[in-house]
Scaffold this active site. Sequence first.
Site, PDB file in Angstrom:
ATOM      1  N   HIS A  82      99.993  -3.797  52.220  1.00 57.65           N
ATOM      2  CA  HIS A  82      99.686  -4.238  50.846  1.00 57.65           C
ATOM      3  C   HIS A  82     100.979  -4.571  50.123  1.00 57.65           C
ATOM      4  O   HIS A  82     102.064  -4.391  50.661  1.00 57.65           O
ATOM      5  CB  HIS A  82      98.832  -3.214  50.105  1.00 57.65           C
ATOM      6  CG  HIS A  82      99.509  -1.901  49.813  1.00 57.65           C
ATOM      7  ND1 HIS A  82      99.925  -1.043  50.813  1.00 57.65           N
ATOM      8  CD2 HIS A  82      99.828  -1.290  48.656  1.00 57.65           C
ATOM      9  CE1 HIS A  82     100.465   0.043  50.265  1.00 57.65           C
ATOM     10  NE2 HIS A  82     100.423  -0.087  48.955  1.00 57.65           N
TER      11      HIS A  82
ATOM     12  N   HIS B  97     102.641  -3.459  47.411  1.00 59.14           N
ATOM     13  CA  HIS B  97     103.498  -2.577  46.611  1.00 59.14           C
ATOM     14  C   HIS B  97     104.914  -2.520  47.173  1.00 59.14           C
ATOM     15  O   HIS B  97     105.114  -2.508  48.382  1.00 59.14           O
ATOM     16  CB  HIS B  97     102.897  -1.170  46.517  1.00 59.14           C
ATOM     17  CG  HIS B  97     101.671  -1.118  45.655  1.00 59.14           C
ATOM     18  ND1 HIS B  97     100.710  -0.144  45.791  1.00 59.14           N
ATOM     19  CD2 HIS B  97     101.261  -1.933  44.654  1.00 59.14           C
ATOM     20  CE1 HIS B  97      99.756  -0.359  44.891  1.00 59.14           C
ATOM     21  NE2 HIS B  97     100.059  -1.448  44.196  1.00 59.14           N
TER      22      HIS B  97
ATOM     23  N   ASP C 254     107.194  -0.311  47.493  1.00 60.07           N
ATOM     24  CA  ASP C 254     107.643   0.747  48.414  1.00 60.07           C
ATOM     25  C   ASP C 254     107.184   0.464  49.852  1.00 60.07           C
ATOM     26  O   ASP C 254     107.542   1.196  50.775  1.00 60.07           O
ATOM     27  CB  ASP C 254     107.187   2.141  47.945  1.00 60.07           C
ATOM     28  CG  ASP C 254     105.679   2.268  47.816  1.00 60.07           C
ATOM     29  OD1 ASP C 254     105.042   1.367  47.228  1.00 60.07           O
ATOM     30  OD2 ASP C 254     105.129   3.262  48.310  1.00 60.07           O
ATOM     31  N   HIS C 255     106.428  -0.621  50.038  1.00 61.59           N
ATOM     32  CA  HIS C 255     105.984  -1.008  51.388  1.00 61.59           C
ATOM     33  C   HIS C 255     106.583  -2.335  51.848  1.00 61.59           C
ATOM     34  O   HIS C 255     106.615  -2.628  53.034  1.00 61.59           O
ATOM     35  CB  HIS C 255     104.453  -1.083  51.445  1.00 61.59           C
ATOM     36  CG  HIS C 255     103.821   0.242  51.152  1.00 61.59           C
ATOM     37  ND1 HIS C 255     103.277   1.040  52.119  1.00 61.59           N
ATOM     38  CD2 HIS C 255     103.710   0.926  49.980  1.00 61.59           C
ATOM     39  CE1 HIS C 255     102.843   2.166  51.562  1.00 61.59           C
ATOM     40  NE2 HIS C 255     103.089   2.121  50.267  1.00 61.59           N
TER      41      HIS C 255
ATOM     42  N   HIS D 295      92.684   0.792  47.376  1.00 57.74           N
ATOM     43  CA  HIS D 295      93.972   1.065  46.716  1.00 57.74           C
ATOM     44  C   HIS D 295      94.427  -0.200  45.979  1.00 57.74           C
ATOM     45  O   HIS D 295      94.812  -0.154  44.820  1.00 57.74           O
ATOM     46  CB  HIS D 295      94.973   1.498  47.783  1.00 57.74           C
ATOM     47  CG  HIS D 295      96.359   1.741  47.290  1.00 57.74           C
ATOM     48  ND1 HIS D 295      96.671   2.718  46.376  1.00 57.74           N
ATOM     49  CD2 HIS D 295      97.538   1.128  47.588  1.00 57.74           C
ATOM     50  CE1 HIS D 295      97.977   2.686  46.131  1.00 57.74           C
ATOM     51  NE2 HIS D 295      98.527   1.738  46.858  1.00 57.74           N
TER      52      HIS D 295
ATOM     53  N   ASP E 196      98.455   2.727  52.262  1.00 54.30           N
ATOM     54  CA  ASP E 196      98.056   3.666  51.197  1.00 54.30           C
ATOM     55  C   ASP E 196      96.538   3.742  51.056  1.00 54.30           C
ATOM     56  O   ASP E 196      96.020   4.088  49.998  1.00 54.30           O
ATOM     57  CB  ASP E 196      98.668   3.249  49.852  1.00 54.30           C
ATOM     58  CG  ASP E 196     100.164   3.480  49.812  1.00 54.30           C
ATOM     59  OD1 ASP E 196     100.713   4.023  50.788  1.00 54.30           O
ATOM     60  OD2 ASP E 196     100.788   3.109  48.793  1.00 54.30           O
TER      61      ASP E 196
ATOM     62  N   HIS F 249     102.519   7.412  53.384  1.00 58.73           N
ATOM     63  CA  HIS F 249     103.267   8.438  52.633  1.00 58.73           C
ATOM     64  C   HIS F 249     102.976   9.816  53.195  1.00 58.73           C
ATOM     65  O   HIS F 249     101.892  10.073  53.712  1.00 58.73           O
ATOM     66  CB  HIS F 249     102.821   8.476  51.156  1.00 58.73           C
ATOM     67  CG  HIS F 249     103.221   7.287  50.368  1.00 58.73           C
ATOM     68  ND1 HIS F 249     104.368   7.251  49.615  1.00 58.73           N
ATOM     69  CD2 HIS F 249     102.611   6.091  50.189  1.00 58.73           C
ATOM     70  CE1 HIS F 249     104.454   6.064  49.002  1.00 58.73           C
ATOM     71  NE2 HIS F 249     103.397   5.346  49.344  1.00 58.73           N
TER      72      HIS F 249
HETATM   73 FE    FE Z   1     102.882   3.383  48.595  1.00 57.44          FE
HETATM   74 ZN    ZN Z   2     100.634   1.429  47.383  1.00 54.86          ZN
END
Ligand code: FE
Ligand code: ZN
Length: 238
Positions: free
Chosen positions: A54, A56, A58-59, A110, A134, A172
């Site tokens: 996805h 985001h 942090d990915h 998500h 996530d 995570h």
């Molecule tokens: Fe994340």
């Molecule tokens: Zn995420």
Amino acid sequence: MFQIIKIPAFYDNFIYLCQYDQNNAIVIDPGDSEPVFKELEKRDLTLNAVLATHHHNDHIGGINELKKRTGCRIIGSDRKRIHPIDEIVEDKQILTFGDIKIRVIATPGHTNTSICYYIPKNQELESGILFTGDTLFIGGCGRLFECDAQTMWNSLQKLAALPDDTKVYCGHDYTLENYKFALQQEPNNPLIRQHITEIKTGKQSVPSTIENEKATNIFIKAKTSETFAELRRRKDNF
Ligand code: FE
Ligand code: ZN
């Protein structure tokens, strides 16, 4: 061959570098590029592609740099929000790397374009492998940023239908917190208690299995989307 190298990033993210033949690798959800370059160099591997679950940061935060320095292909489901993407994939699509076939599973919840990557078992793999981003965490699930509870519940049910021995690799490490919440909801579940003890003594929670999630993940266990919605609400305030 297929070997998964789990790379911790930031506070609690996991990046998964996967070597699929003698010289080549793909990487799932590289929120950061430096730790990926380090592993590639150490193992003398060429990065062939990035697979994003996805949009985001942090990915996908590392994808620009990875593409710039390796020329790898960027694969994902969201044309508008994943830059720079080369190949858009959708539900049921099959990606091939060497002898490995990876199936895309659309799992909105998500985010509305979240996907999981599933590698069914084959001659080389004793069990299937699932990268959940996530969507599904060990003992938990992602927050509902763009979808309703019914949508996420449907996605989790899809994952629950995969073979029991499928190994689960999530985005995570929220495992301990998830189990603490789960124990509050199911105080008599001995397996959850046992997992908490194991984690506190240093046991790694990733990979889990679909079988284990169906026994200890209260979100995937929810019998109806209403039950799921209530659990998700409680967890948001935990
Ligand atoms: Fe994340
Ligand atoms: Zn995420």
